[in-house]
Design a protein around this motif. Structure first.
Motif, short mmCIF file in Angstrom:
data_model
loop_
_atom_site.label_atom_id
_atom_site.label_comp_id
_atom_site.label_asym_id
_atom_site.label_seq_id
_atom_site.Cartn_x
_atom_site.Cartn_y
_atom_site.Cartn_z
N TYR A 29 0.82 -1.20 0.00
CA TYR A 29 0.00 0.00 0.00
C TYR A 29 0.86 1.26 0.00
CZ TYR A 29 -3.71 -3.23 1.06
OH TYR A 29 -4.58 -4.28 1.01
N TYR A 30 0.31 2.32 -0.53
CA TYR A 30 0.99 3.60 -0.63
C TYR A 30 1.16 4.21 0.75
CZ TYR A 30 1.67 8.50 -1.97
OH TYR A 30 2.14 9.76 -2.11
N LYS A 31 2.41 4.52 1.12
CA LYS A 31 2.68 5.05 2.45
C LYS A 31 3.14 6.51 2.42
CE LYS A 31 2.62 1.18 5.00
NZ LYS A 31 1.37 0.54 4.72
N GLY A 32 3.07 7.13 1.27
CA GLY A 32 3.58 8.48 1.13
C GLY A 32 2.74 9.52 1.84
N GLY A 33 3.27 10.73 1.89
CA GLY A 33 2.53 11.84 2.48
C GLY A 33 1.42 12.29 1.55
N PHE A 34 0.44 12.94 2.10
CA PHE A 34 -0.70 13.36 1.31
C PHE A 34 -0.60 14.83 0.96
CE2 PHE A 34 -2.31 9.73 3.72
CZ PHE A 34 -2.71 8.94 2.66
N ARG A 37 -2.98 11.30 -9.59
CA ARG A 37 -1.81 10.45 -9.38
C ARG A 37 -1.80 9.86 -7.98
NH1 ARG A 37 2.55 11.20 -6.67
NH2 ARG A 37 4.43 10.02 -7.09
N GLU A 38 -2.05 10.70 -6.99
CA GLU A 38 -2.06 10.24 -5.61
C GLU A 38 -3.19 9.24 -5.37
OE1 GLU A 38 -1.70 12.11 -1.16
OE2 GLU A 38 -2.75 13.26 -2.69
N ALA A 39 -4.35 9.50 -5.92
CA ALA A 39 -5.48 8.57 -5.79
C ALA A 39 -5.16 7.23 -6.43
CB ALA A 39 -6.73 9.17 -6.42
N SER A 40 -4.50 7.25 -7.58
CA SER A 40 -4.15 6.00 -8.23
C SER A 40 -3.09 5.24 -7.44
CB SER A 40 -3.67 6.25 -9.67
OG SER A 40 -2.47 6.97 -9.66
N LEU A 41 -2.17 5.94 -6.78
CA LEU A 41 -1.18 5.27 -5.94
C LEU A 41 -1.84 4.60 -4.73
CD1 LEU A 41 1.75 7.85 -5.92
CD2 LEU A 41 1.79 5.55 -6.87
#
Length: 92
Positions: free
Chosen positions: A47-52, A59-63
């Motif tokens: 799962y995506y663990k990056g900052g929001f 792009r962020e939603a797809s990650l």
């Protein structure tokens, strides 16, 4: 008298085996601890663990969903449903 000697030898054998196992356990415990530290839980998760960002981008939603940014509606709905089922409080 023979049973007393046999019991004494049995107790001595158990004591020496325990001492030997205790001396072996120390280095083994350190090796297990170091291996567990190397395998972090974040590397096991896909799962995506990056900052929001302030406003979620495509792009962020797809990650987060684990799909490509150009994915179709059906694929996005399937991925969203999968994430929602995994994170539902009544799961289990």
């Amino acid at each position: 008298a023979r049973t007393m000697i046999a019991v004494g030898l049995g107790v001595a054998t158990v004591a020496f085996a325990g001492r030997y196992a205790f001396h072996l356990w120390k280095p083994l415990e350190q090796a297990i601890t170091e291996t567990a530290k190397r395998i972090s839980t974040s590397s096991l998760s896909s799962y995506y663990k990056g900052g929001f960002e302030q406003k979620m981008s495509r792009r962020e939603a797809s990650l987060i969903l684990g799909v490509s940014p150009s994915a179709g509606k059906a694929k996005i709905k399937t991925a969203h449903r999968r994430i929602m089922i995994l994170n539902h409080p009544d799961k289990g």
